[in-house]
Write an enzyme that holds these catalytic residues in place. Structure first.
Site, PDB file in Angstrom:
ATOM      1  N   GLU A  15       0.910 -21.520   3.954  1.00  0.00           N
ATOM      2  CA  GLU A  15       2.174 -21.773   4.008  1.00  0.00           C
ATOM      3  C   GLU A  15       2.788 -21.591   2.404  1.00  0.00           C
ATOM      4  OE1 GLU A  15       3.208 -25.627   5.938  1.00  0.00           O
ATOM      5  OE2 GLU A  15       1.081 -25.635   5.761  1.00  0.00           O
ATOM      6  N   SER A 145       2.991 -26.116   9.710  1.00  0.00           N
ATOM      7  CA  SER A 145       4.137 -25.175   9.828  1.00  0.00           C
ATOM      8  C   SER A 145       3.844 -24.271  11.364  1.00  0.00           C
ATOM      9  CB  SER A 145       4.552 -24.039   8.576  1.00  0.00           C
ATOM     10  OG  SER A 145       5.092 -24.479   7.632  1.00  0.00           O
ATOM     11  N   TYR A 215      11.508 -20.320  10.378  1.00  0.00           N
ATOM     12  CA  TYR A 215      11.878 -19.682   9.266  1.00  0.00           C
ATOM     13  C   TYR A 215      12.807 -18.407   9.425  1.00  0.00           C
ATOM     14  CZ  TYR A 215       8.527 -23.269   7.589  1.00  0.00           C
ATOM     15  OH  TYR A 215       7.680 -24.199   7.208  1.00  0.00           O
ATOM     16  N   ARG A 254       7.854 -36.295   7.280  1.00  0.00           N
ATOM     17  CA  ARG A 254       8.747 -35.768   8.381  1.00  0.00           C
ATOM     18  C   ARG A 254       7.766 -36.035   9.771  1.00  0.00           C
ATOM     19  NH1 ARG A 254       8.803 -30.413   8.518  1.00  0.00           N
ATOM     20  NH2 ARG A 254       7.559 -30.411  10.176  1.00  0.00           N
ATOM     21  N   ASP A 256       7.078 -35.375  13.693  1.00  0.00           N
ATOM     22  CA  ASP A 256       7.331 -34.502  14.710  1.00  0.00           C
ATOM     23  C   ASP A 256       6.969 -34.964  15.983  1.00  0.00           C
ATOM     24  OD1 ASP A 256       8.361 -32.661  12.980  1.00  0.00           O
ATOM     25  OD2 ASP A 256       6.345 -31.288  12.939  1.00  0.00           O
ATOM     26  N   GLU A 269       2.459 -35.057  14.980  1.00  0.00           N
ATOM     27  CA  GLU A 269       1.900 -35.114  13.784  1.00  0.00           C
ATOM     28  C   GLU A 269       2.830 -35.747  12.576  1.00  0.00           C
ATOM     29  OE1 GLU A 269       2.053 -31.142  11.841  1.00  0.00           O
ATOM     30  OE2 GLU A 269       1.992 -30.386  13.547  1.00  0.00           O
ATOM     31  N   ASN A 271       4.395 -34.787   8.796  1.00  0.00           N
ATOM     32  CA  ASN A 271       4.171 -34.041   7.452  1.00  0.00           C
ATOM     33  C   ASN A 271       4.316 -34.751   6.336  1.00  0.00           C
ATOM     34  OD1 ASN A 271       4.718 -31.835   5.451  1.00  0.00           O
ATOM     35  ND2 ASN A 271       5.504 -30.516   7.298  1.00  0.00           N
ATOM     36  N   GLY A 275       9.150 -29.239   4.247  1.00  0.00           N
ATOM     37  CA  GLY A 275       9.557 -28.300   3.516  1.00  0.00           C
ATOM     38  C   GLY A 275      11.059 -28.713   2.993  1.00  0.00           C
TER      39      GLY A 275
END
Length: 311
Positions: A15, A145, A215, A254, A256, A269, A271, A275
Site C-alpha cells: 500500500e 486495501s 483507487y 474505519r 468495514d 475488519e 482499519n 486512507g
C-alpha cells in the site's frame, strides 16, 4: 516551544503508493494550518529513529505492514513521540484479521464464519473452507486495501485460488461471503469519546470493492450518507463503535462491514490508519459531518499532542 511535526508515509508494503498520496495530502493540510511540518517519504525503515529524532510529533500515515501493525507505533512509544492513531496493541489486533474476528466473537458481534490456513497441508483447509458453503472470500491474514482478496464460487475456483494464495501469503483464511450491501463506518474521537460519522455505502462496478474500485475514479458509486433505514443505520453504527472499542482503537479508524438482507451488520475488519487521499472514504465521511479536510487533519494532530506529558 514550537512543535516540529513529521508526516510519515511511503514504507515498503503493498500500500506504499496510497500511503504517499495520503501523506502528501496531510502534509499540505498541516502546512495550510500553519504547522512546522516536514514530509518524510520513506522506502526503507533503516535509520528511521535517527530521522525522527528532531520531531516531537509524528503524523503516521503508513498503510499496511510494519507501519500499521504496531511495530512503528511501539517505536514511537519508546522514543516518547506523540503520534496520530491507535497504540501498538490495537494496531496489531486490527491488522491481524483473524484475531480481530475472535475479539468480535468474544463480544457477540456478528462476523462471517471463517477457516484459517497457517501452513502445512492444504487438503484440511480446503475441506474446512468448503464446509462454510460457497461463495467464499479468500483473504490474506495481515494485509489491507483488499490486497490479495478473491471471491470463489465453487470447489474448482477454491483450489485454483488457494494455489495462488500460497505463492504470495504465508497465512490466509476463507470467509463466508455475506450477500448484501457494502457499508463502511468512519469513527473519529475528538476527545469526548468515539463518534461514528455518516455511514458510507459502496456500490462497486466490479465484483467487489477491490483495489481498482477503491483507487480508480468512476469504478465505484459512493453514497454518503448511506441510504439506510433508521434501524439499519443504528445497528451498523453500534456495531462499528463496539468493534472500535473492543480492539482498543484511538483517534480514528474505519470499520468495514456487510449489511445482509435482514439489515444485520457483519463486521469484516477495522482499519486503524484509514486512507487520507483525495478519493478516501474517511475524509468523505468527515466532510458529510461538516468537518473539512484541513480541520480533520488538524484535529487528529492536536489529539496526538494532547497525550504528551504536561511540562
Amino acid at each position: 516551544m514550537i512543535t516540529k511535526v513529521a508526516v510519515l508515509c511511503g514504507g515498503n508494503s503493498a500500500e506504499r503508493e496510497i500511503s504517499r498520496r495520503s501523506g502528501r495530502n496531510v502534509f499540505a493540510a498541516l502546512k495550510r494550518k500553519g504547522w512546522d511540518v516536514d514530509l518524510l517519504e520513506i522506502d526503507s525503515f533503516d535509520g528511521l529513529p535517527q530521522r525522527l529524532k528532531p520531531y516531537s510529533a509524528v503524523f503516521n500515515i503508513l498503510h499496511g505492514g510494519v507501519g500499521e501493525d504496531g511495530t512503528i507505533q511501539l517505536l514511537l512509544e519508546l522514543m516518547g513521540k506523540a503520534y496520530v492513531g491507535s497504540g501498538p496493541l490495537a494496531s496489531a489486533l486490527a491488522m491481524d484479521k483473524v484475531e480481530a474476528k475472535k475479539a468480535f466473537q468474544g463480544r457477540n458481534l456478528p462476523t462471517p464464519r471463517w477457516a484459517l490456513y497457517q501452513g502445512g497441508e492444504v487438503q484440511g483447509f480446503v475441506a474446512q473452507a468448503k464446509e462454510l458453503g460457497f461463495p467464499l472470500v479468500l483473504k490474506p491474514r495481515r494485509e489491507g486495501s483488499s490486497v490479495g482478496v478473491r471471491i470463489v464460487r465453487d470447489e474448482a475456483e477454491l483450489w485454483e485460488n488457494v494455489q495462488e494464495m500460497l505463492k504470495e501469503f504465508p497465512e490466509f483464511f476463507a470467509e463466508k461471503y455475506v450477500p448484501g450491501r457494502e457499508i463502511t463506518a468512519a469513527i473519529l474521537d475528538p476527545g469526548e469519546g468515539p463518534q461514528v460519522l455518516p455511514l458510507v455505502e459502496l456500490r462497486p462496478k466490479r465484483a467487489f470493492f477491490d483495489w481498482v474500485a477503491k483507487y480508480t475514479p468512476g469504478e465505484c458509486q459512493i453514497l454518503c450518507p448511506a441510504p439506510l433505514a433508521p434501524e439499519e443505520e443504528k445497528r451498523a453504527k453500534d456495531a462499528a463503535r463496539e468493534a472500535y472499542l473492543v480492539l482498543g482503537c484511538r483517534d480514528f479508524a474505519r470499520v468495514d462491514m456487510r449489511l445482509d438482507g435482514n439489515g444485520v451488520p457483519h463486521l469484516l475488519e477495522v482499519n486503524t490508519l484509514p486512507g487520507m487521499t483525495e478519493l478516501s472514504l474517511f475524509p468523505r465521511a468527515a466532510a458529510a459531518a461538516g468537518i473539512p479536510y484541513d480541520d480533520l487533519v488538524d484535529l487528529l494532530l492536536r489529539r496526538a499532542l494532547s497525550r504528551l506529558p504536561k511540562t
